[in-house]
Design an enzyme around this catalytic site. Structure first.
Site, PDB file in Angstrom:
ATOM      1  N   CYS A  22       0.828  -1.188   0.000  1.00 25.14           N
ATOM      2  CA  CYS A  22       0.000   0.000   0.000  1.00 25.14           C
ATOM      3  C   CYS A  22       0.869   1.247   0.000  1.00 25.14           C
ATOM      4  O   CYS A  22       2.095   1.174  -0.060  1.00 25.14           O
ATOM      5  CB  CYS A  22      -0.903   0.005   1.243  1.00 25.14           C
ATOM      6  SG  CYS A  22      -1.915  -1.490   1.410  1.00 25.14           S
ATOM      7  N   SER A  25      10.900 -12.532  -5.823  1.00 25.20           N
ATOM      8  CA  SER A  25      12.147 -12.173  -6.497  1.00 25.20           C
ATOM      9  C   SER A  25      13.347 -12.788  -5.774  1.00 25.20           C
ATOM     10  O   SER A  25      13.292 -13.073  -4.582  1.00 25.20           O
ATOM     11  CB  SER A  25      12.280 -10.647  -6.523  1.00 25.20           C
ATOM     12  OG  SER A  25      13.586 -10.246  -6.834  1.00 25.20           O
TER      13      SER A  25
END
Length: 604
Positions: A2, A373
């Site tokens: 967010c 990742s």
């Protein structure tokens, strides 16, 4: 993930400042495209933009709770993920807390009510948030241990402004983009930034692993986590096994989401390890890699990029059985994404490395909201080529700088005299060196490599994490980084360098930990950094922009430069360990100039 923003002011009634906090919050809509709201009180105003990942219907923010029914509120604006939230929720329930949502946001809020500021010791994850405690008239700003998630703040005489990105503070009428000549070294090379430092005057980041308290007495920063050096007693087999167990649990935790999830797969050891562990839980796992059109013809091998990713990414995907997508980018179109990359950073971009990543993430976001990742494995396990160059390791400076050219060599003589870049670099180096957690009795190469690894976990890691956060959140994509789990780092940190290189090369422990998961060609692949384009068309564009900068009387940067020094550096040839080529080295000049113009930066 967010976007958060806030304003604490003890000298005015912030209930009347709702339009300002709404404007600040609105700048973060790309970070949180799904919902947004603000909350105001006499001395606090909090804003939130939401990217829904866990508990899509619940978890709306700013979220509030009370210690006692009807009592003063405790209000949270939160960005990130706490991966152990389920275990914490069960623990808090056993202590009498009741929950109305299934979100990790409510767990964080209830943990604060239970443990006060000590709640940060219970959190595992990547996060940045602000908690306003109305009863105590105190704001807590908290950032995760490795700084995966950003959190900026601007102290004021009567309080503070804070946000996920500078743009939200720049939306406040009393904050302006200003910098100093002495900040040019970190503008040219952000890897030099100290923890918590930014290139903007009076703008700071909450340092990784810190909390910042703001009350009527002022602003106070305190660490809640540090690496500790201790003797490592496990043998090689036990060490590899424990790393495997840690990584398996971490990846499993980070796969939890109520939205589609994929992984980034370059075909290197790090991303392939994460993908292999994820694929064991998700047989239908999707993966992504990136390459440039005509890369097969344009590519040039360098110490940091000895080979292309593409063949290895396809081989890893085939071995692991993933649904793989290769995103092919046209180097001639990278410039089209420059405005988006600059707007994502609010600071100078990294040129092609930002724009290509932004375009990659935009493609991924068409199908997915979360991606895992392999970032940070090189810093944790020791993977960079400069770790294995004796002269570079011995040099009394940052190993990733070595004896290569500095962009500050291009400053005009009078500017260099004021900035004193050599002294600045040395001061930063010695300051960080003094913070290395030493191990009693350690000496020689082992002691030096502890220093080198610690230095790499500072500016260089923050540099990579900032890029990944800004380019991903600019398209509403949450990227998770299993190798930044503090439990893994705490263990691997104390593995001796001799064991970290047990098979005679980089990342031996990680290679041993996943040896049964990956094909030999992936396991033995040399370190190769994120792709760079060597396209002649891209190179011509960069040269043209640099020439135009030097010739432009309206350029804010050109008067600070020695044009002849820039041209001499541009004509330099020969391999450089940390950069793709001289154009890569000179690129920050273009991007700093672009940023100064776009943000009307005042240089003091």
């Amino acid at each position: 993930m967010c976007g958060i923003a806030g304003w604490v002011g003890f000298a005015r009634n912030l209930r009347t400042e709702r339009p300002t906090i709404e404007a600040m919050t609105a700048t973060l809509s790309r970070r949180g495209p799904d919902a947004g709201d603000v909350w105001t009180a006499p001395h606090a105003a909090l804003g939130h933009r939401r990217l829904s990942v866990v508990d899509l219907e619940g978890g709306r923010q700013p979220m509030r709770a009370e210690r006692t029914p009807g009592g003063p509120p405790v209000v949270l604006t939160y960005s990130g993920e706490v991966y152990n939230y389920r275990a914490l929720r069960a623990q808090l329930r056993s202590r009498g807390h009741r929950f109305t949502t299934a979100s990790d946001t409510e767990v964080v809020l209830r943990a604060y009510l239970e443990w006060g500021a000590g709640f940060v010791d219970h959190l595992v994850g990547m996060y940045a948030f602000g908690i306003w405690d109305a009863e105590r008239e105190e704001l807590l700003l908290v950032r995760d241990r490795l700084g995966v998630k950003p959190l900026y703040y601007h102290p004021r005489p009567d309080g503070v402004l804070f946000a996920s990105e500078p743009k939200a503070l720049l939306a406040h009428p009393e904050f302006r983009a200003r910098t100093r000549l002495e900040s040019l070294p970190v503008l040219f090379n952000p890897r030099l930034l100290m923890p918590g430092e930014t290139a903007l005057t009076d703008l700071y980041q909450v340092p990784p692993g810190h909390l910042v308290r703001v009350d009527r007495s002022g602003t106070h920063s305190t660490p809640y986590w540090r690496l500790v050096s201790r003797e490592h007693t496990d043998d090689e087999a036990t060490t590899a096994s424990h790393v495997r167990d840690l990584l398996t649990g971490i990846v499993s935790e980070q796969l939890v989401a109520d939205v589609p999830t994929c992984t980034l797969l370059s075909g290197g050891l790090d991303s392939s390890a994460v993908t292999a562990l994820a694929a064991a839980e998700r047989p239908d796992l999707a993966t992504y890699s990136m390459d440039f059109q005509d890369a097969a013809a344009d590519f040039r091998s360098t110490p940091l990029r000895p080979e292309r990713d593409a063949p290895f990414a396809h081989a890893a995907a085939a071995h692991l059985g993933t649904d793989h997508t290769e995103v092919l980018l046209d180097p001639a179109r990278l410039a089209d994404a420059v405005p988006d990359a600059l707007a994502a950073r609010d600071l100078p971009t990294l040129g092609q490395f930002d724009t290509s990543m932004y375009l990659l993430f935009a493609r991924i976001r068409e199908r997915f909201t979360v991606a895992l990742s392999g970032e940070a494995a090189d810093e944790v396990f020791g993977g960079y080529p400069w770790f294995f160059d004796p002269a570079t390791v011995r040099a009394d400076t940052f190993p990733w700088l070595g004896n290569g050219p500095r962009l500050t060599d291009c400053l005009a003589p009078d500017v260099r005299a004021r900035v004193r870049p050599e002294d600045d670099e040395h001061d930063r180096y010695t300051t960080l060196l003094a913070r290395v957690p030493r191990l009693d009795g350690e000496s020689g190469l082992e002691a030096r490599m502890r220093e080198v690894l610690h230095l790499s976990l500072q500016g260089p890691l923050c540099y990579l994490l900032d890029r990944k956060d800004r380019m991903s959140m600019a398209v509403g994509l949450e990227v998770r980084v299993p190798f930044c789990d503090h439990r893994l780092l705490e263990y691997v940190w104390n593995v001796p360098w001799k064991m970290k290189t047990g098979d005679g090369r980089e990342k031996s422990v990680l290679r041993a930990a996943v040896a049964d998961l990956l094909p030999e060609g992936i396991l033995q692949r040399r370190k190769s950094a994120y792709p760079a384009t060597f396209s002649p068309a891209h190179g011509e564009r960069v040269r043209g922009e640099l020439d135009a900068l030097l010739a432009d009387p309206a350029s804010p940067l050109a008067p600070l430069l020695d044009a002849d020094a820039v041209r001499r550096l541009g004509g330099r040839s020969g391999p450089m360990m940390a950069v793709a080529d001289t154009l890569h080295l000179l690129l920050p000049l273009i991007e700093v100039d672009r940023w100064m113009r776009a943000y009307d930066v005042v240089v003091e």
